[in-house]
Write a protein that holds these residues in place. Structure first.
Motif, short mmCIF file in Angstrom:
data_model
loop_
_atom_site.label_atom_id
_atom_site.label_comp_id
_atom_site.label_asym_id
_atom_site.label_seq_id
_atom_site.Cartn_x
_atom_site.Cartn_y
_atom_site.Cartn_z
N LEU A 48 0.83 -1.20 0.00
CA LEU A 48 0.00 0.00 0.00
C LEU A 48 0.87 1.26 0.00
CD1 LEU A 48 -3.01 0.74 0.11
CD2 LEU A 48 -2.74 1.05 2.58
N ILE A 49 1.90 1.25 0.84
CA ILE A 49 2.81 2.40 0.88
C ILE A 49 3.46 2.60 -0.46
CG2 ILE A 49 4.91 3.31 1.88
CD1 ILE A 49 4.47 1.54 4.23
N LYS A 50 3.87 1.49 -1.06
CA LYS A 50 4.57 1.60 -2.34
C LYS A 50 3.66 2.17 -3.42
CE LYS A 50 8.03 -1.88 -1.37
NZ LYS A 50 8.22 -3.34 -1.34
N CYS A 51 2.36 1.93 -3.28
CA CYS A 51 1.43 2.54 -4.24
C CYS A 51 1.42 4.06 -4.07
CB CYS A 51 0.01 1.99 -4.03
SG CYS A 51 -0.18 0.28 -4.54
N CYS A 52 1.59 4.53 -2.84
CA CYS A 52 1.59 5.97 -2.57
C CYS A 52 2.82 6.64 -3.13
CB CYS A 52 1.54 6.26 -1.07
SG CYS A 52 0.11 5.59 -0.25
N ILE A 165 5.06 9.16 5.55
CA ILE A 165 4.68 7.78 5.84
C ILE A 165 5.84 7.12 6.57
CG2 ILE A 165 3.93 5.58 4.86
CD1 ILE A 165 3.00 7.19 2.39
N MET A 166 5.58 6.60 7.77
CA MET A 166 6.67 6.02 8.55
C MET A 166 6.41 4.53 8.72
SD MET A 166 7.04 9.08 11.33
CE MET A 166 8.77 8.84 11.73
N ASP A 167 7.34 3.71 8.18
CA ASP A 167 7.16 2.26 8.19
C ASP A 167 7.98 1.67 9.33
OD1 ASP A 167 6.72 -0.36 7.63
OD2 ASP A 167 7.69 -0.38 5.67
N GLU A 168 7.32 1.25 10.38
CA GLU A 168 7.99 0.67 11.55
C GLU A 168 9.17 1.53 12.01
OE1 GLU A 168 7.11 -1.96 13.27
OE2 GLU A 168 5.70 -2.99 11.96
N PRO A 169 8.92 2.83 12.26
CA PRO A 169 10.06 3.70 12.55
C PRO A 169 10.76 3.35 13.86
CG PRO A 169 8.00 4.83 12.94
CD PRO A 169 7.65 3.54 12.30
N SER A 170 10.07 2.72 14.79
CA SER A 170 10.70 2.47 16.08
C SER A 170 11.52 1.19 16.08
CB SER A 170 9.64 2.40 17.18
OG SER A 170 8.79 1.30 16.93
N ALA A 171 11.37 0.37 15.03
CA ALA A 171 12.01 -0.95 15.04
C ALA A 171 13.52 -0.90 15.31
CB ALA A 171 11.71 -1.68 13.74
N PRO A 172 14.26 -0.01 14.63
CA PRO A 172 15.71 -0.05 14.88
C PRO A 172 16.17 0.77 16.08
CG PRO A 172 15.24 1.45 13.06
CD PRO A 172 13.92 0.93 13.56
N LEU A 173 15.26 1.43 16.78
CA LEU A 173 15.67 2.42 17.79
C LEU A 173 15.71 1.85 19.19
CD1 LEU A 173 13.56 5.50 16.64
CD2 LEU A 173 15.80 4.76 15.85
N THR A 174 16.54 2.46 20.04
CA THR A 174 16.52 2.14 21.46
C THR A 174 15.36 2.92 22.09
OG1 THR A 174 17.90 4.01 22.04
CG2 THR A 174 19.02 1.96 21.49
#
Lengths: 511, 316
Positions: A48-52, A165-174
């Protein structure tokens, strides 16, 4: 259309050959709001994001940006219309400074000469506006992941993004970095930027979003006002679907007295404290989100990645496989997630694929006994019904389901009795899935032990005798068949253990 | 239909050879297709034909071995030095040279497999090192004056017709073909070339196989060096320079994909014969050495170009 929508997606459909990634998804984003977008793995969020952004062209449907209608986006159109995405993987160049990254691709210049001073000045202003403390001259590779993400956000804003559009922005963060990221996101909302926030972590969705949209299996489910939603409701909406007869029945064949594989506090490959027992005739499901450490665990058991500490026992004897070869000779097999990259040898024949692990066993003085080679391949072709005109057919010309069978045939030929399946039916169509399930049943009925990693809730609950759930490289819960409950699995997978559930969300309390 | 096109594809290389022979037969005014010249060609191709076998294995796993020209030089110098300066028995000198060549292959394997240096760089480094070593031993002067019985490996011919070096080459091709088709090592080569990661996960100890492959490449290069020394009767410190280029051209022209995993021994034989007769034909027609370089370079580019284009077509 009384409301001010900055971005509208209407009835977006995306078909790939043989697969429908998005059936019918509608999304409306208001000015200055944070819309949480949630769904299971494979629900279609990424597509869906890629469509945007124009990375994917929808088969049908409309995209409307500030009232202007488009059939499709292109990366350039998306940028012109102020749509930007912060992916999990950053597009930073580590060897360049923060300022240079901010103006990557369109530096401030006079003719051929880059105006470093002006860029640094502008970068400083941009960072200050977002209350981020970054020295514009610092090389990006020296910055923490959190700051690198901030640069990505600043870059989007610098390019006049109105939709972020933020895709799992917290995944790599402490956790500290997550807090700073939240602050920036809230600041942007106050400035009128509209944000689509995708996360598996429901507590973040609750904390940040104004509304929550749920999609499932490529379809729009519903949109809720955040203060009116509950965790339970969201999980049911994400997972909830009818359980039909999708799984072949299986005799009860667990041999409780025969522990085949036992892990005791195994650490390595990112994971810590992995302990489990797998019995003969049992399918043990490993649940959790992508990146929770399930594949990593499988790699350690299979000897593909080193174990750092802890013990692995096979039939009661301690083992320490350091290569896949050693694991195979012990009788452990791995049917990997990425069939094309790690599983099948696509460029060679079915026969050679099946015999690959046993060539040294069926050779004398390194000369292959070709009669045995043929016979073994023929045996498993019949036993697991690999559909092919001849055994000399190249594996790349087989369907996904048949490729998977070839991989399984290889391990059966090698007489493995512990078989780890990593996403056994990924990319396989529905009919072939049923056959793979039947094969798994046959294996355990023969007394083999199966460890099955699956991100499909239905498959996990439909096939497993027991489920262990992983989150963030730890084991967070175990459920016996009677306790199977998708809400609980989802809660464990989000890192919510029984004790913590009340603390993170006051609305869940049912165990 | 499908079978037909596959048949054509697999055998097109022999058609190319035939056309080439016809062209030279006409253009050279009858000098090309004579018994004497064909025997001459078999003598000329024998050393890089032998070296091509090891190179085939290396390219099959999508690596490259640039050191074989240097190995050939070093074997020439060392073998001659042992016989002339140290008075070592001919057969012992040959044995020592072959062990040394295999050892150099093993060193390449350690750099590539154990240390993880890309094959291009690792073998380029050893190319430079061993070329230097050859100069250090010989002082840049030719070494000659060893017993004429050393001619057994190339100059001698059975019944004065079939040169022994050609027989050695045929035997080596038979051995190479046997390794590729009948032993499990051959299966491993194709598997690793197709997908190294999947091969490892199928239980192949990839590093061990690489040790074998580079050692074989060194061994066959060493044998090629012995044949060359036997033919020339004198060891020159420049004799192997650039030979890896001819050998790679033969192998790639013979249909071994530079992406690994695809290729046959018979294709390589055809490749060797094409390059051999091309070189021979151009010499017969008095084409200058520099023009020959231009032609061979173009042949390599075209051969790799065809490989790349077929790869591209498959991908889309």
């Amino acid at each position: 259309m009384s409301e001010n929508y900055v971005l509208e997606l209407e009835h977006i459909r995306k078909e790939y050959p043989g697969v429908v990634a998005l059936k019918d998804v509608t999304l409306q984003l208001r000015e200055g709001e944070i819309l949480g977008l949630i769904g299971e793995n494979g629900a279609g969020k990424s597509t869906l994001i890629k469509c945007c952004t124009g990375a994917v062209i929808p088969t049908s449907g409309k995209i409307r940006v500030n009232g202007r209608e488009f059939d499709r986006m292109t990366p350039q159109l998306a940028a012109e219309n102020g749509i930007a995405v912060i992916y999990q993987e950053f597009n930073n160049v580590g060897e360049l400074s923060a300022a240079e990254n901010l103006f990557l691709g369109r530096p401030i210049r006079h003719g051929m000469v880059i105006d470093r001073k002006a860029m640094e000045e502008r970068a400083r202003e941009a960072f200050e506006q977002l209350h981020i403390k970054i020295d514009p001259r610092e090389l990006v590779k020296n910055l923490s992941v959190g700051y690198q993400q901030m640069i990505e956000i600043a870059k989007a804003i610098q390019q006049n993004a109105r939709v972020l559009i933020m895709d799992e922005p917290s995944a790599p963060l402490t956790s500290g970095e997550v807090e700073s990221m939240f602050a920036v996101v809230e600041l942007l909302r106050r400035r009128g930027v509209s944000i689509i926030y995708i996360s598996h972590r429901l507590e973040e969705i609750f904390r940040l979003s104004d509304r929550i949209e749920v999609i499932r299996d490529g379809e729009y489910v519903t949109t809720l006002i955040t203060p009116e939603a509950t965790v339970d409701e969201l999980i049911t909406l994400m997972v909830g679907r009818e359980m039909t007869q999708k799984f072949p029945p299986r005799k009860d064949c667990i041999q409780q007295d025969r522990v085949v594989l036992e892990l005791d506090g195994v650490c390595g490959n990112g994971n810590t404290g992995m302990s489990l027992r797998l019995h003969a005739g049992e399918v043990l499901g490993l649940g959790g989100l992508v990146g929770a450490g399930r594949t990593e665990l499988a790699q350690v058991i299979f000897g593909a990645r080193p174990k750092e500490s802890g013990h692995i026992y096979l039939h009661g004897k301690e083992i320490n496989p350091r290569t896949p070869r050693e694991a195979i000779d012990l009788g452990i097999a791995l049917v990997p997630e990425d069939r094309k990259r790690h599983g099948a040898l696509l460029g060679i024949s079915i026969k050679n694929n099946i015999s690959m692990p046993i060539y040294e066993r069926i050779s004398r003085l390194s000369v292959i006994d070709s009669a045995t080679e043929q016979a073994v391949a023929q045996k498993y072709r019949e036993e697991i019904q690999i559909k092919c005109p001849t055994l000399n057919q190249l594996v790349k010309n087989l369907s996904g389901g048949n490729q998977q069978k070839v991989i399984l045939g290889k391990w059966l030929a090698a007489a493995c009795d512990v078989i780890i399946f990593d996403e056994p039916t990924r990319g396989i169509d529905v009919g072939a899935k049923f056959e793979i399930y039947k094969l798994i049943n046959t294996l355990v009925e023969q007394g083999k032990a199966v460890l099955m990693i699956s991100s499909e809730m239905e498959e996990l609950m439909g096939m497993s005798d027991r489920i262990i759930v992983l989150a963030e490289n730890r084991m967070t819960g175990e459920l016996s068949r009677e306790e199977f409950n998708s809400d609980r699995i989802m809660a464990y997978a989000s890192g919510i253990t029984d004790g913590k559930a009340a603390a993170t969300s006051p609305k869940t309390e049912q165990d | 239909m499908n079978l037909n096109s596959n048949f054509v594809k697999q055998n097109a290389i022999w058609g190319v050879l035939l056309v080439e022979i016809l062209i030279f037969a006409v253009a050279s005014g009858g000098n090309f297709v004579t018994g004497h010249n064909l025997i001459n060609i078999s003598r000329q191709v024998s050393y890089y034909g032998i070296a091509a076998i090891g190179m085939t294995f290396v390219i099959l796993i999508a690596d490259i071995d640039l050191s074989i020209g240097s190995i050939i030089t070093l074997v020439n110098v060392v073998c001659a030095w042992l016989m002339v300066n140290a008075g070592v028995n001919m057969w012992v000198a040959v044995l020592i040279s072959l062990i040394m060549a295999t050892g150099i292959g093993l060193v390449n394997a350690v750099m590539v497999a154990a240390v993880g240096i890309p094959a291009l760089i690792a073998t380029f480094a050893s190319q430079t090192v061993f070329e230097g070593v050859a100069y250090l031993i010989s002082g840049g002067r030719p070494i000659s004056g060893f017993d004429s019985s050393f001619g057994i490996f190339a100059r001698w011919a059975i019944a004065d017709v079939v040169p022994i070096c050609a027989i050695i080459m045929v035997a080596c091709f038979a051995l190479g073909s046997f390794i590729l088709n009948k032993t499990y090592f051959g299966r491993y080569f194709y598997a690793i070339g197709g997908n190294e990661e999947a091969a490892e996960l199928s239980g192949i100890r990839v590093n061990r196989v690489k040790y074998l492959i580079y050692s074989l490449s060194g061994f066959f290069a060493g044998l090629a060096g012995i044949v060359l020394l036997s033919r020339s009767g004198s060891a020159q410190s420049t004799v192997g320079k650039g030979l890896e280029f001819d050998v790679i051209t033969c192998v790639v022209l013979g249909g071994v994909s530079v992406y690994g995993g695809v290729g046959t021994m018979s294709g390589v034989i055809a490749g060797v014969l094409i390059i051999g007769s091309l070189t021979n034909g151009m010499i017969l027609m008095d084409v200058s050495q520099y023009t020959q370089m231009v032609v061979k370079g173009l042949v390599l580019a075209i051969a790799v170009g065809i490989d790349c284009m077929s790869k591209k077509r498959q991908a889309s």
